[in-house]
Design an enzyme around this catalytic site. Sequence first.
Site: not given
Ligand code: KIV
Length: 284
Positions: A184, A47
């Site tokens: 994260e 997202d």
């Molecule tokens: O939406 C995304 O790109 C993510 C990554 C940072 C793991 O959730």
Amino acid sequence: MSTRTVPALRARKVRDGSEPLVMVTAYDAPGARQAHAADVDMILVGDTLAMVVLGHEDTLHVTIDDMAHHVAAAARAKPSALLIGDLPWLSYHVSDEETVRNAAHLVRAGAAAVKLEGGRKRLGAIEAILDAEIPVMGHLGLTPQSIHAVGGFKVQGKQLDAARAIVDDAVALAETGCFAIVLECVPDAVARIVTDSVSVPTIGIGAGRHCDGQVLVYHDLLGLEDRIKPKFVRRYASLKADSTEAVARYADDVRAGRFPSSDETYHVADDVAEALGLFGAAPA
Ligand code: KIV
């Protein structure tokens, strides 16, 4: 290149001798084609689409239809990597029925699994999706869909209670059936305890090296996004600078009359040129 499956990826723990897993985000067919050619294990249509592609300030602005549109584009590249669709904010918060329908929307668009953010309070949503035979990847630590609740993009789990909560959440996600967990922006010591505490792979982003794999956002690793550079990003190219320079050279060539050249132009055959009365006119 072998096609990656959820059961095979679920078993990839570094402590059991596996190579670390490689995940990268992609949002369209060219990105997914590059990830495939680079032989990554997992492609996440994240997202982060909202921020790196659509120009929003956070991830809260994408809908399930936006996500499905981009999952479908990435899926058309037919990557051998496992294609994971990110469930956007509010697509799994309202009811189990809506949650399953939204997860299925991403699967019908081409995803083989979905990812969602949050710990123990999302177990109901995770169970509902798993019950529909859709594999789920968890996401703990900094969960950008909670940005207003947590007060910004900040490292999570620095205090004892917060660190313990992340470990407990991870154990709960793994026991419920998530096949992998993104961590994260957490301290490496916390990532290490989580990785040691769960039987499924942890995939770190800003979580240090003690994870079973790593993920980076495509635009960050390629230097397509250069406005901010979080500490955990390593840039492997400078594509924004390279492409800006290329577009500027093109603009110069057009303005100076150097583009297009004769070789870059379609011409009529001599007999047609003659019949059109073009000989003697301005040089081709
Ligand atoms: O939406 C995304 O790109 C993510 C990554 C940072 C793991 O959730």
